[in-house]
Motif scaffolding. Structure first.
Motif, mmCIF file in Angstrom:
data_model
loop_
_atom_site.group_PDB
_atom_site.id
_atom_site.type_symbol
_atom_site.label_atom_id
_atom_site.label_comp_id
_atom_site.label_asym_id
_atom_site.label_seq_id
_atom_site.Cartn_x
_atom_site.Cartn_y
_atom_site.Cartn_z
ATOM 1 N N MET A 20 -4.136 -14.240 4.680
ATOM 2 C CA MET A 20 -4.521 -14.327 3.264
ATOM 3 C C MET A 20 -4.138 -13.070 2.506
ATOM 4 O O MET A 20 -3.634 -13.141 1.389
ATOM 5 N N LEU A 21 -4.370 -11.914 3.095
ATOM 6 C CA LEU A 21 -4.086 -10.662 2.391
ATOM 7 C C LEU A 21 -2.591 -10.376 2.306
ATOM 8 O O LEU A 21 -2.123 -9.792 1.329
ATOM 9 N N GLN A 22 -1.834 -10.801 3.312
ATOM 10 C CA GLN A 22 -0.404 -10.521 3.320
ATOM 11 C C GLN A 22 0.419 -11.565 2.577
ATOM 12 O O GLN A 22 1.362 -11.234 1.875
ATOM 13 N N HIS A 23 0.038 -12.842 2.708
ATOM 14 C CA HIS A 23 0.883 -13.920 2.190
ATOM 15 C C HIS A 23 0.272 -14.766 1.087
ATOM 16 O O HIS A 23 0.996 -15.510 0.430
ATOM 17 N N ASP A 24 -1.038 -14.702 0.900
ATOM 18 C CA ASP A 24 -1.652 -15.642 -0.031
ATOM 19 C C ASP A 24 -2.871 -15.040 -0.741
ATOM 20 O O ASP A 24 -3.976 -15.551 -0.628
ATOM 21 N N ARG A 25 -2.643 -13.979 -1.480
ATOM 22 C CA ARG A 25 -3.762 -13.377 -2.224
ATOM 23 C C ARG A 25 -4.372 -14.346 -3.233
ATOM 24 O O ARG A 25 -5.591 -14.390 -3.369
#
Length: 198
Positions: free
Chosen positions: A32-37
């Motif tokens: 979530m933090l790297q690819h889908d904020r």
């Protein structure tokens, strides 16, 4: 992760979900933090909204945002048949079949004395009050076929029979499309006991 207390808090929060361990929670958090904020923000907002708006239906105890859930508010439902389930997920599964048109009571659990879950914790007094109020003619016990689910069904069934109500239990047996040699022996035994005329 000493300098990432927010990340650690996210991993710990995700671990509270059933079946999610440290590795799965870490993978979800990093994704979530790297690819889908935006997805992370959407998830946070949805959780916040659900935790503040969703409550229990005043009649059946399932989740709803209104005083009454859509099933209890529906005048087309057959109020003479009351189906008792353990969870809102069980209720949703029965609803998806399209085969039941009565009303429900959701216990939000099952009797489990070892875990400190007794009749009060699953709302048996409320269930008995609703079942004996005059409209219900049949109570269908649809608790799970686990040891605790069976014990819960037995306690409810015995209590309601003494109050003069018809009590039935979901049938169990060999799944459609299965071959007998691959079905567990307990299922075959119950299917033999619960057999019906063809």
């Amino acid at each position: 992760m000493a300098d990432n207390s927010s990340l650690q808090a996210l991993v710990e929060a995700l671990r509270r979900l059933p079946g999610v361990g440290v590795k799965s929670a870490s993978r979800m958090a990093f994704h979530m933090l790297q690819h889908d904020r935006p997805g992370a923000q959407l998830l946070a907002q949805a959780l916040q909204q659900a935790s503040t708006r969703v409550r229990h239906c005043s009649e059946c105890n399932t989740f709803t945002e209104q005083e009454l859930c859509s099933t209890c508010a529906n005048p087309q439902r057959d109020r003479t048949k009351l189906c008792v389930v353990e969870t809102p997920a069980d209720q949703a599964a029965l609803e998806r079949t399209g085969a039941f048109h009565g009303v429900f009571f959701v216990l939000m659990g099952k009797l489990s004395p070892l875990d400190g879950v007794g009749p009060k914790e699953i709302g048996l007094a409320k269930l008995f009050e609703r079942a004996t109020a005059g409209e219900v003619q049949e109570v269908i016990l649809a608790t799970n076929f686990t040891a605790e689910g069976e014990a819960t069904a037995h306690v409810i069934g015995e209590a309601l029979k003494t109050r003069g109500l018809k009590v039935t239990r979901l049938a169990r047996g060999v799944p459609a499309g299965s071959e007998l040699e691959y079905v567990d022996l307990g299922t075959i035994a119950h299917a033999l006991v619960d057999r019906r005329e063809k």
